[in-house]
Structure formats: C-alpha cells, structure tokens
Design a protein around this motif. Structure first.
Motif, short mmCIF file in Angstrom:
data_model
loop_
_atom_site.label_atom_id
_atom_site.label_comp_id
_atom_site.label_asym_id
_atom_site.label_seq_id
_atom_site.Cartn_x
_atom_site.Cartn_y
_atom_site.Cartn_z
N PRO A 22 18.94 37.09 8.04
CA PRO A 22 18.84 35.63 8.12
C PRO A 22 19.47 34.95 6.91
O PRO A 22 19.68 35.57 5.87
N GLY A 23 19.78 33.68 7.07
CA GLY A 23 20.31 32.89 5.96
C GLY A 23 21.81 32.98 5.80
O GLY A 23 22.32 32.82 4.70
N ARG A 24 22.53 33.24 6.89
CA ARG A 24 23.98 33.35 6.81
C ARG A 24 24.63 32.10 6.25
O ARG A 24 25.70 32.18 5.63
N GLY A 74 20.93 43.31 -1.69
CA GLY A 74 21.65 42.20 -2.30
C GLY A 74 21.62 40.95 -1.46
O GLY A 74 21.43 39.84 -1.97
N VAL A 75 21.81 41.11 -0.15
CA VAL A 75 21.78 39.96 0.75
C VAL A 75 20.39 39.33 0.76
O VAL A 75 20.25 38.11 0.71
N ALA A 76 19.36 40.16 0.81
CA ALA A 76 17.99 39.63 0.81
C ALA A 76 17.69 38.90 -0.50
O ALA A 76 17.12 37.80 -0.49
N ALA A 77 18.07 39.50 -1.63
CA ALA A 77 17.81 38.87 -2.92
C ALA A 77 18.61 37.58 -3.08
O ALA A 77 18.09 36.57 -3.57
N LEU A 78 19.86 37.60 -2.67
CA LEU A 78 20.68 36.40 -2.78
C LEU A 78 20.17 35.28 -1.91
O LEU A 78 20.12 34.12 -2.33
N THR A 79 19.77 35.58 -0.69
CA THR A 79 19.24 34.57 0.21
C THR A 79 17.96 33.96 -0.35
O THR A 79 17.78 32.73 -0.32
N ALA A 80 17.08 34.80 -0.87
CA ALA A 80 15.82 34.29 -1.45
C ALA A 80 16.11 33.41 -2.67
O ALA A 80 15.51 32.33 -2.83
#
Length: 96
Positions: A22-24, A74-80
């Motif tokens: 999520p969060g694209r 990385g995607v999860a951390a960046l989105t958060a």
C-alpha cells in the motif's frame, strides 16, 4: 556474470514490492526496484569477495533473500515515514 541474476532478481522483486504494497502514491515507481537491485548486487559482490564461490548455497540464498528484505522492508518503512511526515505537515499547516 552471475551477479546479473542477483541484480535482475532484485529489480523484479522491487517492482513487485512497489505494486503490491500500500501507499504507492507516496513513493516513486523506481525507488524499490533500484534499492533492491543495488542490495542484490552489493551482497553478491561482498560474499564473492569474502570467498564464497558459485557452488555455495549461501551465496544464492543471500542473493535472493537480501533484496527481498530490502524491497519489502524499505517500502514499508518509507511509506510509514512519508505518511507520518505528511500528517505532521498537515497539522502544522492547519489543513487537517
């Protein structure tokens, strides 16, 4: 030449991570593929310099696991981080 396998796999898994998480709308489409490809190439280079040969299963396992962890983590951390920053900015500007 086998380092290309780790780089290509990293780019593919990074693209998959970008489109499945999520969060694209809060990140660029090239960020996750490039980060995972760099991680795959880097771990492959480090382990071959450390003396692991092509016959070592640890080289192949790390070449597939590290880009996956970097891409999804990385995607999860960046989105958060981006969502938290955007919420802070909305509060600061009085928009929320």
């Amino acid at each position: 030449m086998q380092i290309l396998l780790a780089v290509i796999y990293g780019a593919a898994i990074g693209a998959l991570a970008h489109f499945t998480m999520p969060g694209r709308d809060t990140r660029g489409a090239g960020l996750a593929p490039v980060a995972a490809a760099v991680a795959g190439g880097a771990i492959w280079t480090i382990l071959t310099w450390a003396g692991l040969g092509l016959e070592s299963p640890w080289l192949w396992i790390a070449g597939f696991v590290v880009p996956t962890v970097v891409a999804y983590g990385g995607v999860a951390a960046l989105t958060a981080a981006r969502n938290a920053h955007d919420a802070h900015e909305r509060r600061r500007l009085g928009i929320a």
